[in-house]
Design an enzyme around this catalytic site. Structure first.
Site, mmCIF file in Angstrom:
data_model
loop_
_atom_site.group_PDB
_atom_site.id
_atom_site.type_symbol
_atom_site.label_atom_id
_atom_site.label_comp_id
_atom_site.label_asym_id
_atom_site.label_seq_id
_atom_site.Cartn_x
_atom_site.Cartn_y
_atom_site.Cartn_z
ATOM 1 N N CYS A 257 -55.907 162.425 35.558
ATOM 2 C CA CYS A 257 -55.600 163.924 36.070
ATOM 3 C C CYS A 257 -57.167 164.700 36.179
ATOM 4 O O CYS A 257 -57.359 165.402 37.181
ATOM 5 C CB CYS A 257 -55.227 164.954 35.037
ATOM 6 S SG CYS A 257 -53.443 164.586 34.593
HETATM 7 N N1 LIG Z 1 -50.085 162.040 32.397
HETATM 8 C C1 LIG Z 1 -50.584 162.923 32.047
HETATM 9 O O1 LIG Z 1 -51.290 162.537 30.937
HETATM 10 C C2 LIG Z 1 -50.233 164.245 32.596
HETATM 11 C C3 LIG Z 1 -50.713 165.278 31.466
HETATM 12 C C4 LIG Z 1 -50.677 166.665 31.951
HETATM 13 C C5 LIG Z 1 -50.022 166.866 33.400
HETATM 14 N N2 LIG Z 1 -49.733 165.922 33.945
HETATM 15 C C6 LIG Z 1 -49.080 166.056 35.426
HETATM 16 O O2 LIG Z 1 -47.776 165.976 35.498
HETATM 17 C C7 LIG Z 1 -47.178 165.438 36.710
HETATM 18 C C8 LIG Z 1 -46.582 164.005 36.375
HETATM 19 O O3 LIG Z 1 -47.459 163.041 35.969
HETATM 20 P P1 LIG Z 1 -46.942 161.696 35.286
HETATM 21 O O4 LIG Z 1 -48.282 161.321 34.695
HETATM 22 O O5 LIG Z 1 -45.951 162.140 34.167
HETATM 23 O O6 LIG Z 1 -46.785 160.835 36.461
HETATM 24 P P2 LIG Z 1 -46.056 159.493 36.421
HETATM 25 O O7 LIG Z 1 -46.306 158.867 37.769
HETATM 26 O O8 LIG Z 1 -46.078 158.888 35.063
HETATM 27 O O9 LIG Z 1 -44.333 159.802 36.576
HETATM 28 C C9 LIG Z 1 -43.991 160.411 37.825
HETATM 29 C C10 LIG Z 1 -42.505 159.819 37.866
HETATM 30 O O10 LIG Z 1 -42.048 160.708 38.948
HETATM 31 C C11 LIG Z 1 -40.971 159.871 39.799
HETATM 32 N N3 LIG Z 1 -40.815 160.383 41.168
HETATM 33 C C12 LIG Z 1 -41.783 160.762 41.968
HETATM 34 N N4 LIG Z 1 -41.342 161.454 42.899
HETATM 35 C C13 LIG Z 1 -39.921 161.636 42.624
HETATM 36 C C14 LIG Z 1 -38.696 162.371 43.181
HETATM 37 N N5 LIG Z 1 -39.051 162.998 44.217
HETATM 38 N N6 LIG Z 1 -37.767 162.588 42.521
HETATM 39 C C15 LIG Z 1 -37.554 161.896 41.479
HETATM 40 N N7 LIG Z 1 -38.640 161.109 40.829
HETATM 41 C C16 LIG Z 1 -39.639 161.166 41.456
HETATM 42 C C17 LIG Z 1 -41.890 158.439 39.788
HETATM 43 O O11 LIG Z 1 -41.034 157.387 40.218
HETATM 44 C C18 LIG Z 1 -42.388 158.442 38.549
HETATM 45 O O12 LIG Z 1 -41.722 157.723 37.595
HETATM 46 C C19 LIG Z 1 -48.245 165.335 37.613
HETATM 47 O O13 LIG Z 1 -48.501 166.622 38.158
HETATM 48 C C20 LIG Z 1 -49.581 165.103 36.561
HETATM 49 O O14 LIG Z 1 -50.922 165.614 37.262
HETATM 50 C C21 LIG Z 1 -49.856 164.564 33.763
#
Ligand SMILES: NC(=O)c1ccc[n+]([C@@H]2O[C@H](COP(=O)([O-])OP(=O)(O)OC[C@H]3O[C@@H](n4cnc5c(N)ncnc54)[C@H](O)[C@@H]3O)[C@@H](O)[C@H]2O)c1
Length: 401
Positions: A257
């Site tokens: 991020c």
């Molecule tokens: N990973 C972290 O440490 C973290 C921490 C804080 C905030 N975030 C934020 O949280 C959000 C998600 O991040 P993440 O790390 O969980 O991402 P990730 O890539 O691990 O997971 C996202 C999931 O969403 C699915 N996806 C994408 N588009 C979709 C849709 N339209 N419908 C259904 N499923 C869909 C993907 O297949 C994937 O499995 C982002 O905005 C990220 O910046 C992440």
């Protein structure tokens, strides 16, 4: 209460498992292979226990799906989809848009929609709400709220329960329902006066890390030019009991991020005519670290890396996770290859990446440690090549900043 969580990645699956203790949870994801895996009780996220997942499935508390119509029963829908950058490094809200489409097309009664994905201030009000309304067949008055996620994958001392959670609704009813939802599994809820404050706070938290890491990365270069140890100097500064917070130099910025979120803040700032010079510059300093590392390795190896075998140790973006998004290893490898080095990589937790497989931790002429997982033995790293450059400060006896 039935809850649907759109996106079953790091954020969505983690929150889903916490929520299953109190609610029936639908984990919605567009990745069908992942859905099959999750429904077999196999977690793909470190820190999300497969045994617990299987238990919740058996108890009827969790079901993964890629069918939009399964969302229809839900009373609360959480959006946890990626918010990356486009190729020209602009905010990419296409995943949020498609999540809104799934909600709009499948939900026929008012629900509470909470966005946990990181994005710029105004996303809930000016993007998510209009998008859901656009995709809905009939006009429905949903409740909308934001609660930016703060999870730190791989971390064991802070989790969804004990990390204070910011939130705000577009209306007071949305705020009240959001509080009710999270209070079941989160100890400390911090309501702010508008969704924009919550969205901006999340971006500022990560920008704070980004600029401080850039500062320490620049300082590492200054310290080297002065012939002093950056680590000893930082430890010395850190004896001040107030007004100082220690950050460590690294190959990039660490965290998928941190290289992305500040760009969301800079983009919205510039759109509003406010400067974001500091944020933009910090990003450049961090991206340039890979070039600096390659230059240091080149200088230490007679100014010629052509044909030399270089092993990059650790390609995940941080220790003890298998996540390679925005990893600094990518640029390090690119620079070393542009200097003619024959680069392979080793990672204890990432088996395959970009069509290449993890190599053995041995037999190279040069090794460069980008990420040090706890499971990788320091002595083995030191024995893997006669010259080892460590960007983590964890491998004693290696060269480093
Ligand atoms: N990973 C972290 O440490 C973290 C921490 C804080 C905030 N975030 C934020 O949280 C959000 C998600 O991040 P993440 O790390 O969980 O991402 P990730 O890539 O691990 O997971 C996202 C999931 O969403 C699915 N996806 C994408 N588009 C979709 C849709 N339209 N419908 C259904 N499923 C869909 C993907 O297949 C994937 O499995 C982002 O905005 C990220 O910046 C992440």
């Amino acid at each position: 209460m039935k809850v649907a969580i759109i996106g079953q990645g790091y954020v969505g699956l983690t929150i889903a498992l916490f929520a299953t203790e109190y609610f029936e949870v639908i984990g919605f994801d567009s990745n069908e292979a992942l859905i099959r895996q999750l429904n077999q009780g196999i977690s793909h996220i470190e820190g999300v226990d497969s045994v617990l997942l299987a238990k919740r499935i058996k108890a009827g508390k969790y079901k993964a799906t890629s069918h939009g119509e399964d969302l229809n029963e839900s009373e609360v829908i959480v959006i946890a989809v990626p918010t990356p950058l486009t190729k020209d490094r602009q905010p990419d809200l296409s995943f949020i848009d498609s999540a809104c489409k799934s909600i709009g097309q499948n939900i026929s009664k008012p629900v509470l929609v909470i966005n946990e994905s990181t994005s710029f201030p105004g996303t809930l009000r000016n993007f998510i709400k209009p998008a859901i309304e656009k995709y809905s067949k009939d006009p429905i008055e949903h409740l909308y709220a934001i609660s930016p996620e703060r999870v730190d994958p791989g971390r064991t001392d802070f989790n969804q329960k004990n990390t204070p959670r910011l939130f705000s609704g577009l209306t007071s009813e949305a705020s009240a329902k959001t509080r009710e939802f999270y209070s079941k599994f989160c100890d400390s809820l911090v309501e702010v006066s508008s969704p924009e404050v919550a969205e901006a706070a999340k971006l500022f938290e990560n920008t704070f890390r980004q600029v401080n890491i850039a500062l320490v990365n620049e300082f590492a270069q200054i310290a080297h030019s002065l012939g002093i140890s950056v680590y000893e100097t930082l430890d010395a500064a850190n004896t001040k009991p107030y007004g100082f917070m220690k950050f460590s130099p690294s190959a990039g910025v660490g965290g998928h991020c941190i290289p992305v979120d500040p760009t969301y803040l800079a983009a919205v700032a510039e759109e509003h005519g406010a400067p974001a010079t500091f944020i933009r510059r910090a990003n450049e300093v961090n991206l340039d670290m890979s070039k600096y590392i390659a230059k240091r390795i080149l200088a230490d190896n007679g100014g010629n890396l052509k044909g030399k075998s270089v092993l990059v140790v650790g390609i995940a973006y941080k220790p003890n996770v298998a996540d390679v998004r925005e990893t600094a290893a990518e640029l390090v490898i690119e620079h070393l290859r542009s200097l003619g080095a024959v680069v392979s990589w080793h990672d204890d937790v990432v088996a395959n990446w970009k069509g290449e497989s993890s190599a053995l931790l041995q037999g190279a002429e040069i090794a460069v440690v980008v990420t040090k997982h706890d499971s990788v033995d320091e002595e083995k790293i030191l024995a893997s090549a006669p010259y080892v450059f460590d960007t983590t400060g964890k491998v004693k006896g290696a060269k480093g900043f």
